[in-house]
Design an enzyme around this catalytic site. Structure first.
Site, PDB file in Angstrom:
ATOM      1  CE1 TYR A   1      -6.521  -1.556  -0.777  1.00 35.37           C
ATOM      2  CE2 TYR A   1      -5.883  -0.484   1.266  1.00 35.37           C
ATOM      3  CZ  TYR A   1      -6.154  -0.416  -0.084  1.00 35.37           C
ATOM      4  OH  TYR A   1      -6.048   0.787  -0.736  1.00 35.37           O
TER       5      TYR A   1
ATOM      6  CG  HIS B   1     -11.613   1.327  -2.488  1.00 37.26           C
ATOM      7  ND1 HIS B   1     -11.200   0.191  -1.831  1.00 37.26           N
ATOM      8  CD2 HIS B   1     -10.499   1.803  -3.098  1.00 37.26           C
ATOM      9  CE1 HIS B   1      -9.910  -0.010  -2.037  1.00 37.26           C
ATOM     10  NE2 HIS B   1      -9.461   0.958  -2.814  1.00 37.26           N
TER      11      HIS B   1
END
Length: 379
Positions: A96, A153
């Protein structure tokens, strides 16, 4: 609904209880990692709960703040959530590109570290031998010396790292080592399907404590949730409002009017009543306040029946894509410079990934046989 933010804040005493429940009665350094005596169920939840309990006894808030790079980063909104709205969990990821900014918020929010639940994710280019350095870099950016939750992730592995199965195994062993060393209070995965999770039965000494996947009132992957429950893995949800698509659904709107709540509050309440933590994101302070007002009402059996009828795979917002085209994109590439409320010198590092820097070969872990979680597995 009350629109005055100051009036909304009067209700936040309920949400502020999160601060009391985020951590177990033991301090971080004395948390038990004895997996021979796990909790008999995936989580502990009642309608009055503001937390769920992971299989290792660590308490996780049911409400957190999402920080995905879609839509930009708004520092004042993050600080407001932590200081005034009772949020105690921050969910982020290296990908992010906002860990540095969140570290500033964690430092400046005025809350003790042990009242916060800080969760981030390991990006696939750091799998294998890159786990430890990634942990050091990410925790340094977040300005913390331990993580409450560290997740893989995706199950996807860059081709240059080697055999995906071998890379995932080595990566998880290194995650277990961080856990054994007390650097992570819990470890987990994100976007893993049943077939991905089944691999852990062959090599894991510590099963993932968490599997974070898309989950909302329009899409409920029941088979995956059931498997996680059977394995003692807490299923947690992202995208709880279906990127806004659920807010205009006529059934959700009808239930919201019945309870004199907003559609967003109905969606979030439905998730937490299922014992599933939610991490809504918003740049708007009023929406952040609104999303926190979900602990003082309950849905009915009729509401559940109506929402269950909405479930469809076609409502899944994020389709699995070929990540191989994105390995070299810079972290936070979706931010497009939209980072607000902090000094410009603190903005994200947008340098592209260097493949050579992340080209790790499968290596034998040093001193792995001395790791407490490995001894009974014969490593």
């Amino acid at each position: 609904m009350v629109n005055d933010i100051r009036k909304r804040s009067l209700f936040n005493g309920i949400v502020a209880d999160l601060a009391k429940d985020v951590v177990s009665d033991k301090t971080h350094s004395s948390i038990s990692h004895d997996m021979d005596d796990p909790s008999p169920s995936t989580s502990s939840f009642s309608n009055n709960s503001t937390t769920v309990t992971l299989s290792n006894g660590v308490r996780m808030p049911l409400l957190g703040l999402g920080t995905t790079h879609s839509g930009g980063y708004y520092h004042d909104a993050v600080l407001h959530a932590l200081r005034y709205s009772g949020y105690r969990m921050i969910d982020t990821a290296r990908r992010y590109g906002v860990e540095t900014e969140l570290g500033i918020a964690i430092r400046d929010c005025g809350l003790p570290r042990d009242e916060l639940f800080v969760s981030t994710k390991l990006w696939s280019t750091d799998y294998g031998a890159g786990v430890e350095s990634a942990f050091r870099n990410q925790s340094a950016k977040l300005q913390v010396d331990y993580l409450d939750l560290f997740m893989l992730h995706f199950p996807d592995v860059p081709e240059w790292l080697g055999s995906p199965r071998q890379v995932r195994e080595e990566t998880w062993r290194r995650m277990e080592l961080l856990y054994d060393q007390g650097k992570c209070r819990s470890i987990g995965v994100s976007n893993f399907e049943v077939s991905d999770l089944e691999e852990f039965e062959d090599f894991a000494s510590v099963l993932p404590h968490v599997n974070q996947c898309e989950f909302h009132a329009l899409y409920d992957p029941t088979e995956l949730r059931e498997y996680c429950s059977q394995q003692g893995i807490l299923f947690t949800g992202y995208c709880p409002l279906a990127k806004g698509r659920a807010l205009g659904n006529e059934i959700i709107v009808k239930i919201a009017k019945k309870h004199q709540r907003t559609p967003a509050q109905i969606c979030l309440r439905w998730s937490i009543e299922n014992g599933i933590p939610v991490i809504p994101k918003s740049k708007d302070v009023a929406r952040i306040e609104e999303n926190a007002q979900i602990f003082d009402f309950s849905l009915s059996a009729d509401d559940y029946q109506l929402i269950a009828a909405l479930n469809s795979f076609s409502n899944k917002v994020l389709k699995h894509e070929d990540l191989s085209t994105k390995w070299n994109l810079p972290d936070g590439y979706k931010l497009a410079g939209r980072v607000y409320g902090i000094p410009s010198e603190q903005s994200i590092d947008s340098r592209p990934i260097n493949k050579q820097d992340t080209k790790h070969r499968i290596q034998q872990l040093p001193s792995i046989t001395n790791s407490p979680s490995m001894k009974h597995k014969g490593f």
